[in-house]
Design a protein around this motif. Structure first.
Motif, mmCIF file in Angstrom:
data_model
loop_
_atom_site.group_PDB
_atom_site.id
_atom_site.type_symbol
_atom_site.label_atom_id
_atom_site.label_comp_id
_atom_site.label_asym_id
_atom_site.label_seq_id
_atom_site.Cartn_x
_atom_site.Cartn_y
_atom_site.Cartn_z
ATOM 1 N N PHE A 29 0.801 -1.221 -0.184
ATOM 2 C CA PHE A 29 0.180 0.175 -0.066
ATOM 3 C C PHE A 29 0.943 1.318 -0.165
ATOM 4 O O PHE A 29 0.517 2.407 -0.459
ATOM 5 C CB PHE A 29 -0.956 -0.086 1.168
ATOM 6 N N SER A 30 2.045 1.113 0.798
ATOM 7 C CA SER A 30 2.933 2.489 1.045
ATOM 8 C C SER A 30 3.513 2.557 -0.212
ATOM 9 O O SER A 30 4.399 3.723 -0.512
ATOM 10 C CB SER A 30 3.810 2.389 2.052
ATOM 11 N N ILE A 31 3.621 1.561 -1.404
ATOM 12 C CA ILE A 31 4.696 1.788 -2.552
ATOM 13 C C ILE A 31 3.845 2.502 -3.633
ATOM 14 O O ILE A 31 2.682 1.841 -4.004
ATOM 15 C CB ILE A 31 5.132 0.441 -3.034
ATOM 16 N N VAL A 32 4.213 3.537 -3.939
ATOM 17 C CA VAL A 32 3.391 4.386 -4.993
ATOM 18 C C VAL A 32 3.184 3.673 -6.225
ATOM 19 O O VAL A 32 1.996 3.693 -6.893
ATOM 20 C CB VAL A 32 4.158 5.938 -5.140
ATOM 21 N N ALA A 33 4.217 3.324 -6.942
ATOM 22 C CA ALA A 33 4.546 2.588 -8.182
ATOM 23 C C ALA A 33 4.907 1.336 -7.984
ATOM 24 O O ALA A 33 6.338 1.212 -7.704
ATOM 25 C CB ALA A 33 4.828 3.429 -9.219
ATOM 26 N N ARG A 97 9.270 -2.442 -7.207
ATOM 27 C CA ARG A 97 8.924 -0.948 -7.210
ATOM 28 C C ARG A 97 9.603 -0.129 -8.261
ATOM 29 O O ARG A 97 10.671 -0.529 -8.755
ATOM 30 C CB ARG A 97 8.967 -0.380 -5.752
ATOM 31 N N GLU A 98 8.695 0.867 -8.776
ATOM 32 C CA GLU A 98 9.389 1.535 -9.883
ATOM 33 C C GLU A 98 10.513 2.623 -9.391
ATOM 34 O O GLU A 98 11.438 3.003 -10.051
ATOM 35 C CB GLU A 98 8.158 2.547 -10.647
ATOM 36 N N ALA A 99 10.378 3.052 -8.039
ATOM 37 C CA ALA A 99 11.405 3.963 -7.414
ATOM 38 C C ALA A 99 12.664 3.258 -7.038
ATOM 39 O O ALA A 99 12.625 1.987 -6.976
ATOM 40 C CB ALA A 99 10.782 4.632 -6.188
ATOM 41 N N GLN A 100 13.853 4.277 -7.188
ATOM 42 C CA GLN A 100 14.871 3.820 -6.801
ATOM 43 C C GLN A 100 15.239 4.154 -5.455
ATOM 44 O O GLN A 100 14.834 5.312 -4.741
ATOM 45 C CB GLN A 100 16.090 4.557 -7.549
ATOM 46 N N PRO A 101 15.934 3.261 -4.477
ATOM 47 C CA PRO A 101 16.499 1.879 -4.928
ATOM 48 C C PRO A 101 15.471 0.876 -5.180
ATOM 49 O O PRO A 101 14.441 0.940 -4.362
ATOM 50 C CB PRO A 101 17.595 1.737 -4.128
#
Length: 115
Positions: A29-33, A97-101
């Motif tokens: 849930f906390s992961i945007v993308a 997840r799409e964000a790094q790292p």
């Protein structure tokens, strides 16, 4: 830390379909993308598609119109519906997840499309 387990790959003929699943050990849930990636033999891992927490989706041009990404936050699962598969879709598919790292990568799931 969240662990990712991909499944649903297999050997299919061109034009057939597969549905991949990615189950997370923790909450998404906390992961945007969240995104799906793939790595073909001898090539670098590439981004395929992503889905935001709000349901917004994006696709690489090579899969647009054939693949559909979705996520079920209640089940901590991300899906990739792949239709009209082509031999060039052959690869190991991963979610992250799409964000790094990135989160620790799972083992992936092999998709092989024969012509």
């Amino acid at each position: 830390q969240v662990q990712l387990v991909e499944s649903g790959g297999g050997l299919v003929q061109a034009g057939e379909s597969l549905r991949l699943s990615c189950v997370a050990s923790g909450s998404l849930f906390s992961i945007v993308a969240m995104a799906w990636y793939r790595q073909a033999p001898g090539k670098q891992r590439e981004w395929v598609a992503s889905a935001t927490r709000a349901g917004r989706t994006n696709y690489d041009d090579s899969v647009k119109g054939r693949f559909t990404i979705s996520r079920d936050n209640a089940k901590n699962t991300v899906y990739l519906q792949m239709n009209n598969l082509k031999p060039e879709d052959t690869a190991v598919y991963y979610c992250n997840r799409e964000a790094q790292p990135p989160l620790p990568w799972g083992q992936g799931t092999q998709v092989t499309v024969s012509s």
